[in-house]
Design a protein around this motif. Structure first.
Motif, PDB file in Angstrom:
ATOM      1  N   ALA A   1       0.841  -1.196   0.000  1.00 18.84           N
ATOM      2  CA  ALA A   1       0.000   0.000   0.000  1.00 18.84           C
ATOM      3  C   ALA A   1       0.876   1.246   0.000  1.00 18.84           C
ATOM      4  CB  ALA A   1      -0.898  -0.008   1.229  1.00 18.84           C
ATOM      5  N   LEU A   2       0.339   2.307  -0.568  1.00 18.46           N
ATOM      6  CA  LEU A   2       1.051   3.585  -0.564  1.00 18.46           C
ATOM      7  C   LEU A   2       1.114   4.129   0.854  1.00 18.46           C
ATOM      8  CD1 LEU A   2      -0.446   5.529  -3.605  1.00 18.46           C
ATOM      9  CD2 LEU A   2       1.837   4.559  -3.418  1.00 18.46           C
ATOM     10  N   PRO A   3       2.254   4.712   1.234  1.00 20.32           N
ATOM     11  CA  PRO A   3       2.287   5.368   2.542  1.00 20.32           C
ATOM     12  C   PRO A   3       1.325   6.552   2.557  1.00 20.32           C
ATOM     13  CG  PRO A   3       4.442   5.507   1.423  1.00 20.32           C
ATOM     14  CD  PRO A   3       3.511   4.766   0.527  1.00 20.32           C
ATOM     15  N   ASP A   4       0.825   6.891   3.717  1.00 20.24           N
ATOM     16  CA  ASP A   4      -0.157   7.971   3.840  1.00 20.24           C
ATOM     17  C   ASP A   4       0.337   9.284   3.247  1.00 20.24           C
ATOM     18  OD1 ASP A   4      -2.091   6.392   4.959  1.00 20.24           O
ATOM     19  OD2 ASP A   4      -1.537   6.875   7.032  1.00 20.24           O
ATOM     20  N   TRP A   5       1.621   9.598   3.413  1.00 18.66           N
ATOM     21  CA  TRP A   5       2.120  10.888   2.933  1.00 18.66           C
ATOM     22  C   TRP A   5       2.061  11.008   1.413  1.00 18.66           C
ATOM     23  CZ3 TRP A   5       6.069  11.265  -0.489  1.00 18.66           C
ATOM     24  CH2 TRP A   5       6.950  10.187  -0.581  1.00 18.66           C
ATOM     25  N   MET A   6       1.951   9.887   0.681  1.00 18.88           N
ATOM     26  CA  MET A   6       1.885   9.930  -0.777  1.00 18.88           C
ATOM     27  C   MET A   6       0.471  10.189  -1.294  1.00 18.88           C
ATOM     28  SD  MET A   6       4.562   7.038  -2.080  1.00 18.88           S
ATOM     29  CE  MET A   6       4.610   7.653  -3.763  1.00 18.88           C
ATOM     30  N   ARG A   7      -0.501  10.169  -0.416  1.00 24.09           N
ATOM     31  CA  ARG A   7      -1.874  10.428  -0.832  1.00 24.09           C
ATOM     32  C   ARG A   7      -2.125  11.933  -0.844  1.00 24.09           C
ATOM     33  NH1 ARG A   7      -3.779   5.407  -0.718  1.00 24.09           N
ATOM     34  NH2 ARG A   7      -3.040   4.006   0.892  1.00 24.09           N
ATOM     35  N   PRO A   8      -2.643  12.463  -1.948  1.00 25.68           N
ATOM     36  CA  PRO A   8      -2.913  13.909  -1.995  1.00 25.68           C
ATOM     37  C   PRO A   8      -3.858  14.316  -0.873  1.00 25.68           C
ATOM     38  CG  PRO A   8      -3.160  12.929  -4.170  1.00 25.68           C
ATOM     39  CD  PRO A   8      -2.994  11.790  -3.200  1.00 25.68           C
ATOM     40  N   PRO A   9      -3.647  15.485  -0.294  1.00 29.27           N
ATOM     41  CA  PRO A   9      -4.458  15.914   0.841  1.00 29.27           C
ATOM     42  C   PRO A   9      -5.873  16.347   0.468  1.00 29.27           C
ATOM     43  CG  PRO A   9      -2.882  17.606   0.242  1.00 29.27           C
ATOM     44  CD  PRO A   9      -2.585  16.422  -0.623  1.00 29.27           C
ATOM     45  N   ARG A  10      -6.161  16.443  -0.833  1.00 28.40           N
ATOM     46  CA  ARG A  10      -7.491  16.866  -1.289  1.00 28.40           C
ATOM     47  C   ARG A  10      -7.751  16.261  -2.659  1.00 28.40           C
ATOM     48  NH1 ARG A  10      -3.733  20.407  -1.720  1.00 28.40           N
ATOM     49  NH2 ARG A  10      -3.922  21.294   0.331  1.00 28.40           N
ATOM     50  N   ALA A  11      -8.998  16.300  -3.092  1.00 27.33           N
ATOM     51  CA  ALA A  11      -9.375  15.706  -4.379  1.00 27.33           C
ATOM     52  C   ALA A  11      -8.669  16.383  -5.552  1.00 27.33           C
ATOM     53  CB  ALA A  11     -10.893  15.783  -4.568  1.00 27.33           C
ATOM     54  N   GLU A  12      -8.343  17.658  -5.419  1.00 28.92           N
ATOM     55  CA  GLU A  12      -7.679  18.393  -6.509  1.00 28.92           C
ATOM     56  C   GLU A  12      -6.203  18.063  -6.627  1.00 28.92           C
ATOM     57  OE1 GLU A  12      -9.165  20.209  -3.893  1.00 28.92           O
ATOM     58  OE2 GLU A  12     -11.107  20.297  -4.872  1.00 28.92           O
ATOM     59  N   GLY A  13      -5.675  17.270  -5.701  1.00 27.38           N
ATOM     60  CA  GLY A  13      -4.263  16.903  -5.747  1.00 27.38           C
ATOM     61  C   GLY A  13      -3.406  17.790  -4.871  1.00 27.38           C
ATOM     62  N   TRP A  14      -2.170  17.952  -5.280  1.00 31.33           N
ATOM     63  CA  TRP A  14      -1.168  18.659  -4.496  1.00 31.33           C
ATOM     64  C   TRP A  14      -1.076  20.128  -4.897  1.00 31.33           C
ATOM     65  CZ3 TRP A  14       0.879  15.881  -0.619  1.00 31.33           C
ATOM     66  CH2 TRP A  14       0.835  14.492  -0.715  1.00 31.33           C
ATOM     67  N   PHE A  15      -0.731  20.956  -3.917  1.00 33.48           N
ATOM     68  CA  PHE A  15      -0.472  22.369  -4.142  1.00 33.48           C
ATOM     69  C   PHE A  15       0.929  22.703  -3.632  1.00 33.48           C
ATOM     70  CE2 PHE A  15      -5.018  22.234  -4.521  1.00 33.48           C
ATOM     71  CZ  PHE A  15      -5.287  23.183  -5.500  1.00 33.48           C
ATOM     72  N   ALA A  16       1.458  23.819  -4.088  1.00 31.65           N
ATOM     73  CA  ALA A  16       2.839  24.189  -3.786  1.00 31.65           C
ATOM     74  C   ALA A  16       3.143  24.181  -2.293  1.00 31.65           C
ATOM     75  CB  ALA A  16       3.156  25.557  -4.397  1.00 31.65           C
ATOM     76  N   GLU A  17       2.237  24.701  -1.489  1.00 36.23           N
ATOM     77  CA  GLU A  17       2.504  24.772  -0.051  1.00 36.23           C
ATOM     78  C   GLU A  17       2.559  23.394   0.613  1.00 36.23           C
ATOM     79  OE1 GLU A  17      -1.926  25.545  -0.658  1.00 36.23           O
ATOM     80  OE2 GLU A  17      -0.087  26.302  -1.538  1.00 36.23           O
ATOM     81  N   ASP A  18       2.005  22.370  -0.032  1.00 31.31           N
ATOM     82  CA  ASP A  18       2.023  21.025   0.544  1.00 31.31           C
ATOM     83  C   ASP A  18       3.444  20.461   0.660  1.00 31.31           C
ATOM     84  OD1 ASP A  18      -0.778  20.943   0.760  1.00 31.31           O
ATOM     85  OD2 ASP A  18      -0.973  20.194  -1.293  1.00 31.31           O
ATOM     86  N   LEU A  19       4.365  20.908  -0.195  1.00 32.81           N
ATOM     87  CA  LEU A  19       5.728  20.365  -0.143  1.00 32.81           C
ATOM     88  C   LEU A  19       6.405  20.641   1.197  1.00 32.81           C
ATOM     89  CD1 LEU A  19       7.403  20.943  -3.629  1.00 32.81           C
ATOM     90  CD2 LEU A  19       6.482  18.847  -2.669  1.00 32.81           C
ATOM     91  N   ASP A  20       6.043  21.741   1.849  1.00 33.15           N
ATOM     92  CA  ASP A  20       6.650  22.057   3.136  1.00 33.15           C
ATOM     93  C   ASP A  20       6.127  21.185   4.276  1.00 33.15           C
ATOM     94  OD1 ASP A  20       8.350  24.074   2.207  1.00 33.15           O
ATOM     95  OD2 ASP A  20       6.742  25.552   2.282  1.00 33.15           O
ATOM     96  N   HIS A  21       5.132  20.357   3.995  1.00 32.98           N
ATOM     97  CA  HIS A  21       4.528  19.520   5.034  1.00 32.98           C
ATOM     98  C   HIS A  21       4.660  18.035   4.711  1.00 32.98           C
ATOM     99  CE1 HIS A  21       3.002  23.293   6.515  1.00 32.98           C
ATOM    100  NE2 HIS A  21       2.499  23.526   5.323  1.00 32.98           N
TER     101      HIS A  21
END
Length: 193
Positions: free
Chosen positions: A3-23
């Motif tokens: 299974a994919l680790p939790d951190w690899m799952r996008p935090p929202r349906a729209e996918g990843w945003f630039a600020e997500d990289l810092d988290h």
């Protein structure tokens, strides 16, 4: 299949945003965001790539005027869905030890050293994205039989695209973004024969 680790799952349906990289502390080093997708450097870098970047960093630092900083492997927040990590960038902002990214309006030059896994992104995708973001200068460095060849681009402001400004082998002399002279053959050791 694992299974994919939790951190690899996008935090929202729209996918990843630039600020997500810092988290994403679990993400591998050199994780980029291109069009809302995480891009990982999965293959190991060649020694040639690392030595070239180190030599180019120190050479540019020695020639850069006061007020110009040379950064290695820092992301640029081009927009909400794009945060690529060039090999080098030159900026007009002072050093900040807590900085994790730069805005394109503070970047004068981006340098990408092409590797087999990044070739398409460096030659086409990033070429377009850096120009669209208004970054005035882009260098794409290729390995030609162990010697660096620098493809130099300048932003044509009326069209918003890069215009080729030369292909340099052996040496490079440019007046922009500041006066720089490089002995390209000295940036990497010769291959063993």
């Amino acid at each position: 299949m694992t299974a994919l680790p939790d951190w690899m799952r996008p935090p929202r349906a729209e996918g990843w945003f630039a600020e997500d990289l810092d988290h994403l502390p679990e993400a591998p080093r050199h994780t980029e965001l291109i069009d809302g997708a995480l891009v990982f450097m999965m293959s190991p870098q060649r020694s040639w790539h690392g030595r070239l970047i180190t030599a180019l960093t120190t050479t540019l630092m020695a020639q850069a005027p006061t007020g110009t900083e040379v950064e290695r492997e820092m992301t640029i927040r081009l927009d909400a869905r794009n945060r690529p990590e060039p090999d080098l960038l030159l900026t007009n902002l002072p050093y900040d030890p807590d900085r994790t990214w730069y805005a394109p309006e503070h970047v004068m030059l981006v340098v990408e050293v092409v590797s087999p896994e990044s070739a398409h992104r460096d030659r086409t995708v990033k070429l377009c994205k850096y120009a669209e973001a208004g970054i005035p200068h882009y260098w794409c460095i290729e390995d030609e039989n162990g010697a660096p060849t620098v493809h130099v681009y300048e932003l044509d402001e009326p069209t918003g695209v890069y215009a080729p400004a030369g292909i340099f082998r052996g040496s490079l002399h440019r007046l922009v973004p500041f006066e720089v002279s490089l002995d390209l053959d000295k940036l990497t050791p010769p291959r063993n024969r």
